[in-house]
Scaffold this active site. Structure first.
Site: not given
Ligand code: NAD
Length: 263
Positions: A152, A156
């Protein structure tokens, strides 16, 4: 038209959701909330003719706009407070925010049922990711040893991703529980080298600029490996799922966990 409010509206997912709700033929964008104040109107944010203001407080926005559904793309540390408020008013909730504990999920189920409403918690709204989870749960019946690598963007906040946890849960369920992976007596020379673990399925989290949301599930067998990979290359990939969830949640009651339950 289902009156829909978006909270976390100035974030990466919130902005995309505002556009998707506004462009939908079944949903009516009635208000938006973000804790960060802005001088822009909702119309200016999404580049459309819309005279609606932006709110900074969810409670005031709920009073003013009276939505039927609230979509939440905020942060793991605030989402439960938002949902307690929304569900206690009998409003339906569609939640993309991740980071829930089992105790949180139980509380939300009870709260939704007590107020004759429903809450969807969807760790991933993309159709491809749902298929990835389904195929992974199928493959593990034949190749029972597997590890997950999720990748990701570097902003995040939670790890491993909600998608990775849900994938591991589905895989462990399909396999029938715990299975030791790796060599007997294996030793980590640096802490975390073997990743997190759910029922023996190891999960490795990569956080780097340039990624959106990606996951590989790797299965190992005698002389072979199988890799199932999904890539969300833009946040648009989540939007058909978000719109569908808003349409379908109003006929549910209690907690619905995972978008696949509504497909
Ligand atoms: P982001 O940081 O870009 O956006 C979060 C927004 O929420 C910010 O604008 C922030 O100001 C706002 N906010 C914070 N506290 C608030 C509050 N109390 N009330 C209203 N607004 C508040 O984050 P993002 O990348 O948009 O992701 C949001 C969440 O969605 C994360 O938990 C992420 O993991 C999750 N996510 C889920 C999916 C999915 O398919 N389910 C996909 C991508 C991201």
């Amino acid at each position: 038209m289902i009156k829909t409010l978006v909270t976390g509206a100035l974030g990466r997912m919130g902005r995309e959701t505002l556009k998707a709700v506004h462009n939908s033929k079944t949903l009516e964008l009635c208000a938006a909330v973000d804790i960060n104040p802005t001088t822009q109107t909702l119309g200016q944010i999404i580049g459309a003719e819309l005279a609606l203001p932006m709110h900074t407080e969810l409670s005031k926005a709920l009073e003013a706009a009276k939505p039927r559904v609230v979509v939440d793309f905020t942060r793991p540390d605030v989402v439960m407070t938002n949902l307690r408020l929304v569900l206690s008013k009998g409003i339906f909730a569609v939640v993309g925010t991740t980071g829930f504990s089992e105790a949180d999920l139980q509380e939300l189920d009870q709260l939704a049922k007590a107020n004759d409403t429903a809450v969807l918690i969807a760790p991933n709204f993309s159709i491809g990711a749902i298929l990835m989870m389904r195929y992974a749960a199928e493959a593990i019946k034949y190749l029972p040893k597997a590890e997950i690598i999720e990748l990701h963007h570097d902003q995040k906040l939670d790890a491993p991703s909600g998608t990775a946890i849900l994938t591991a849960k589905k895989m462990a369920e399909a396999r029938g529980g715990y299975l030791k992976q790796g060599a007997e007596g294996e030793k980590e020379l640096l802490i975390g080298a073997r990743g997190a673990e759910y029922e023996g399925i190891h999960i490795h989290s990569v956080r780097l600029q340039g990624y959106v949301a990606h996951q590989e599930v790797i299965f190992g067998g005698l002389g072979e490996t199988l890799t199932i990979r999904h890539d969300s290359i833009s946040r648009e990939s989540f939007m058909p799922g978000v719109v569908l969830a808003c349409e379908k949640i109003v006929s549910q009651r209690g907690l619905v966990y995972g978008l696949d339950k509504l497909l």
